[in-house]
Design a protein around this motif. Structure first.
Motif, short mmCIF file in Angstrom:
data_model
loop_
_atom_site.label_atom_id
_atom_site.label_comp_id
_atom_site.label_asym_id
_atom_site.label_seq_id
_atom_site.Cartn_x
_atom_site.Cartn_y
_atom_site.Cartn_z
N TYR A 1 -7.17 0.60 1.32
CA TYR A 1 -6.41 0.04 0.21
C TYR A 1 -6.73 -1.45 0.05
O TYR A 1 -6.98 -1.92 -1.07
CB TYR A 1 -4.91 0.24 0.46
N LEU B 1 0.46 0.93 -8.01
CA LEU B 1 -0.55 0.67 -6.98
C LEU B 1 -0.21 -0.56 -6.16
O LEU B 1 -0.59 -0.67 -4.99
CB LEU B 1 -1.93 0.51 -7.64
N PHE C 1 -11.24 2.91 -4.86
CA PHE C 1 -10.47 3.52 -5.94
C PHE C 1 -11.35 4.19 -6.99
O PHE C 1 -10.84 4.86 -7.89
CB PHE C 1 -9.59 2.47 -6.63
N SER D 1 0.82 -1.22 0.00
CA SER D 1 0.00 0.00 0.00
C SER D 1 0.85 1.26 0.00
O SER D 1 0.42 2.31 -0.49
CB SER D 1 -0.93 0.02 1.22
N CYS E 1 -5.33 7.37 -9.87
CA CYS E 1 -4.05 6.95 -9.30
C CYS E 1 -2.94 7.86 -9.83
O CYS E 1 -2.81 8.04 -11.05
CB CYS E 1 -3.75 5.49 -9.68
N ILE F 1 1.87 4.85 -5.06
CA ILE F 1 0.74 5.70 -5.43
C ILE F 1 0.28 6.55 -4.25
O ILE F 1 0.24 6.08 -3.11
CB ILE F 1 -0.43 4.84 -5.96
#
Length: 362
Positions: A45, A325, A345, A34, A350, A330
């Protein structure tokens, strides 16, 4: 058990052009990182990856700070502090547009389907609409709206306005007259991401040459509408795929900063002719840093198109952002990812965290 994750990066252009491109890539993952400390944001996440790659552990920054066991190598276990495996460029398709017997959307879906099955699809176009578009509440106006996304946008505006006012006072009356007024958000054109990005991703190479466009602004609206239409077909063609979005300019900025590569202007990076050497330089730096490399299946002559064609380059940056990611690279923000707890998300583009770490914004 390591898992090969297949990624499809898409640069989406207008339906009547031949500028859309797609890049297929893959990476071998030992875990999903993460890039944040254990806590609510790391939990969001993990929720965003729910139902996908379940056999891969979810690793926070706390886990990476724990020294590896002395006998890990003898047991054949991966070192938790080891750098992630690079992204491998495998194939691409350039200049996807209408054909004599296919409209551009049908042709696009046909091309990406022929590129083979994938686990992640990432587009450099908005996948969601501004909050006002689907709202059916009696409208009290932006300043009184209770919708969580609009509340966030309004808070960001109020914070920025106060900072601008303080700066004007500090610089004096003359500077005050020169400053541009901070406009209140327009939630029928903007999403929370665009408002946040304008406030937090400012950087010298963006100044005067680039603007975070509204999802339904006059230039971006046709691509946003097309993205909304195509994502339904992409989800149907690739069941269970993780669908993500990014911003092409911020992705380019972020990966340039991550590699220490100097970019003079993002407009130059978009230019077909003058930007070729700049794009080639960034791709070379990514290879040197073992972040993204050309696969054996992609001939070197064909790989040259990644630098010579801006659309292919942006599709490649999108695929690299999806890799980020899973590699802890990110930028994640709890207040935005919690807007949609079932799909954190969604509605958040991103962006490599270095775009924020080196920004001039607050």
């Amino acid at each position: 058990m390591p898992k090969t994750v297949r990624i499809l990066g898409i640069h989406l252009a207008g339906a009547h052009t031949r500028k859309s491109c797609a890049v297929r890539a893959s990476t071998l993952l030992n875990e999903c990182r993460s890039g944040v400390e254990a806590g609510p944001l790391h939990a969001l996440y993990c929720r965003g990856l729910s139902g996908r790659f379940e056999d891969l552990p979810r690793v926070s920054e706390n886990d990476l700070s724990v020294p590896p066991r002395l006998n890990a190598a003898s047991e054949g276990e991966a070192d938790a502090t080891k750098a992630p495996n690079p992204l491998i460029w495998e194939a691409y398709s350039a200049d996807i547009g209408p054909s004599p017997h296919r409209d551009s959307d049908s042709r696009f879906i046909e091309v990406v389907s022929d590129m083979g099955p994938v686990d992640v699809v990432i587009l450099d176009a908005p996948l969601t609409l501004p909050p006002c578009v689907s709202c059916d509440l009696p409208c009290p106006g932006t300043t009184l709206c209770p919708v969580p996304e609009v509340v966030l946008m309004r808070q960001a505006w109020e914070e920025r306005r106060q900072l601008e006012a303080d700066a004007r006072v500090a610089q004096g009356k003359k500077a005050f007259r020169r400053e541009k007024r901070v406009r209140i958000p327009q939630p029928y054109l903007d999403r929370a991401f665009e408002v946040f990005a304008r406030n937090h991703y400012e950087h010298p190479i963006l100044s005067g040459t680039f603007e975070i466009e509204a999802a339904l602004g006059s230039n971006r609206a046709p691509v946003t509408a097309r993205s909304r239409r195509l994502q339904r077909e992409l989800l149907a063609r690739f069941p269970g795929v993780l669908l993500l979005e990014t911003n092409p300019a911020l992705a380019t900025l972020g990966w340039s900063l991550s590699t220490g590569y100097k970019v003079g202007s993002l407009l130059e990076m978009k230019s077909t002719q003058s930007g070729r050497s700049a794009r080639a330089g960034l791709l070379k730096r990514l290879e040197q840093r073992r972040m993204a490399v050309r696969g054996a299946s992609l001939h070197e002559i064909l790989f040259a198109d990644f630098a010579s064609n801006p659309g292919v380059f942006h599709a490649a940056m999108a695929a690299l952002t999806a890799w980020g990611l899973f590699s802890g690279e990110i930028s994640l923000h709890e207040e935005f990812l919690s807007l949609n707890p079932d799909s954190p998300f969604r509605g958040w583009a991103c962006v490599p965290k270095e775009a924020a770490n080196y920004a001039w914004g607050h």
